[in-house]
Scaffold this active site. Structure first.
Site, mmCIF file in Angstrom:
data_model
loop_
_atom_site.group_PDB
_atom_site.id
_atom_site.type_symbol
_atom_site.label_atom_id
_atom_site.label_comp_id
_atom_site.label_asym_id
_atom_site.label_seq_id
_atom_site.Cartn_x
_atom_site.Cartn_y
_atom_site.Cartn_z
ATOM 1 N N SER A 24 43.516 7.591 -36.916
ATOM 2 C CA SER A 24 42.955 8.798 -36.294
ATOM 3 C C SER A 24 42.522 9.768 -37.378
ATOM 4 O O SER A 24 43.048 9.751 -38.498
ATOM 5 C CB SER A 24 44.011 9.462 -35.404
ATOM 6 O OG SER A 24 43.611 10.755 -35.012
ATOM 7 N N TYR B 216 52.692 13.142 -36.257
ATOM 8 C CA TYR B 216 51.643 12.220 -35.806
ATOM 9 C C TYR B 216 50.599 12.025 -36.899
ATOM 10 O O TYR B 216 50.171 10.889 -37.173
ATOM 11 C CB TYR B 216 50.983 12.767 -34.544
ATOM 12 C CG TYR B 216 49.910 11.873 -33.986
ATOM 13 C CD1 TYR B 216 50.231 10.679 -33.337
ATOM 14 C CD2 TYR B 216 48.563 12.203 -34.112
ATOM 15 C CE1 TYR B 216 49.249 9.856 -32.834
ATOM 16 C CE2 TYR B 216 47.574 11.390 -33.602
ATOM 17 C CZ TYR B 216 47.922 10.211 -32.963
ATOM 18 O OH TYR B 216 46.934 9.389 -32.464
ATOM 19 N N GLY C 49 44.363 2.934 -21.417
ATOM 20 C CA GLY C 49 43.517 3.570 -22.413
ATOM 21 C C GLY C 49 42.617 2.626 -23.177
ATOM 22 O O GLY C 49 42.111 1.641 -22.638
ATOM 23 N N ILE C 50 42.429 2.919 -24.465
ATOM 24 C CA ILE C 50 41.494 2.127 -25.257
ATOM 25 C C ILE C 50 42.015 0.717 -25.496
ATOM 26 O O ILE C 50 41.233 -0.207 -25.696
ATOM 27 C CB ILE C 50 41.149 2.812 -26.601
ATOM 28 C CG1 ILE C 50 42.387 2.985 -27.478
ATOM 29 C CG2 ILE C 50 40.471 4.150 -26.363
ATOM 30 C CD1 ILE C 50 42.063 3.535 -28.859
ATOM 31 N N GLY C 51 43.330 0.529 -25.466
ATOM 32 C CA GLY C 51 43.871 -0.818 -25.620
ATOM 33 C C GLY C 51 43.466 -1.724 -24.471
ATOM 34 O O GLY C 51 43.071 -2.876 -24.682
ATOM 35 N N GLY D 190 49.767 -2.238 -27.026
ATOM 36 C CA GLY D 190 49.290 -1.082 -26.278
ATOM 37 C C GLY D 190 48.090 -1.371 -25.405
ATOM 38 O O GLY D 190 47.183 -0.547 -25.295
ATOM 39 N N ALA D 191 48.089 -2.531 -24.737
ATOM 40 C CA ALA D 191 46.905 -2.960 -23.979
ATOM 41 C C ALA D 191 47.006 -2.678 -22.484
ATOM 42 O O ALA D 191 46.145 -3.116 -21.724
ATOM 43 C CB ALA D 191 46.657 -4.445 -24.193
#
Length: 281
Positions: free
Chosen positions: A138, A164, A14-16, A10-11
């Site tokens: 989370s 989720y 966003g945060i990735g 997930g890079a």
């Protein structure tokens, strides 16, 4: 030459992306596992330009397809001697019940099962690299409706938020299981809450959930700030004694009471192993 090898899912956004960029600036060799190769190459070039680190690589990996996960692991095993950091960052929430290529509910598949298989397939490299495994969870793990006889919402009305929350709880179960099962082999594992981050998260949500996200938007942090706890866990020294713990704002905090349920943790491990079994041969 970099001497820390980091693999991250997930890079591309966003945060990735912010995590990959920050670690590239610290001379990590970054292996980005991405679903979209074109987007991955674009982000790779951006990170190389910003960090002056040419040791950035892209490997195709669709976490919603267990064969793709296995293939990505095979590529890494043929390329690397060891992995020092594995960051299981990719995730998502789905507004309606969808199924993965393997017939698994998508929230469960993308947030948990794909990463579970990835770790199993990479275990020889992780052991060799005395790796830290970092799972992005989370605070949503506190709002769950786990039924182990129906983990994938087949026989009850689907709730995107509870699906989720369940998946984020499973990230913590997985973290604790890894610490328990592989700690003696030099592997440490950590789970974290990145904060309420203003990204494309929740784009598929409609109705009241979408309204709640809209209300929260002014209070959200940016992706660069949201990446800080992941970066801390990837770079801090002498934190192995905290393996298995849940972090928020770069310090360990207590997760929910359900998150430390040993029976639930082992049930998830056993079910997950059964689901990915044919891909481990």
């Amino acid at each position: 030459m970099p001497f820390i090898t980091t693999v991250i899912t997930g890079a591309t956004s966003g945060i990735g992306r912010e995590t990959a960029l920050a670690l590239a600036k610290k001379d990590h060799a970054i292996y980005m596992l991405v679903r979209n190769l074109e987007k991955g190459e674009e982000v790779k070039n951006e990170i190389i330009s910003a960090s002056k680190n040419k040791n950035i690589y892209v490997v195709e990996c669709d976490l919603a397809n267990l064969e793709s996960v296995r293939n990505a692991a095979d590529v890494l095993r043929s390329s690397l001697l060891g992995i020092n950091i594995l960051i299981n960052n990719a995730g998502g929430i789905f507004g309606t019940r969808e199924e993965s290529a393997d017939g698994h509910e998508m929230t469960f598949a993308v947030n948990h099962l794909g990463h579970f298989l990835l770790v199993q397939c990479l275990m020889p490299l992780l052991e060799r690299g005395q790796a830290r495994i970092i799972n992005v969870s989370s605070e949503a793990h506190r709002y769950t409706d786990v039924k182990f006889n129906d983990l994938e919402w087949r026989s009850r009305p689907y709730s995107p938020w509870k699906a989720y929350g369940n998946a984020k709880l499973f990230n913590i179960y997985f973290t604790r299981s890894l610490a328990t099962k592989y700690g003696t082999k030099g592997i440490s594992s950590f789970a974290l809450h990145p904060g309420l981050v203003n990204t494309s998260f929740g784009v598929g949500i409609s109705g009241f959930g979408k309204f709640l996200l809209w209300l929260a938007r002014p209070f959200m942090i940016n992706a660069e700030t949201g990446a800080l706890t992941t970066i801390y866990l990837a770079t801090a020294q002498r934190i192995d004694s905290k393996s298995g713990q849940y972090f928020k704002d770069s310090r360990p905090v207590n997760p929910s009471a359900k998150a430390v349920d040993e029976k639930g943790r082992q049930q998830l491990w056993d079910i997950s192993m059964e689901m990915v079994g044919t891909h481990l041969v």
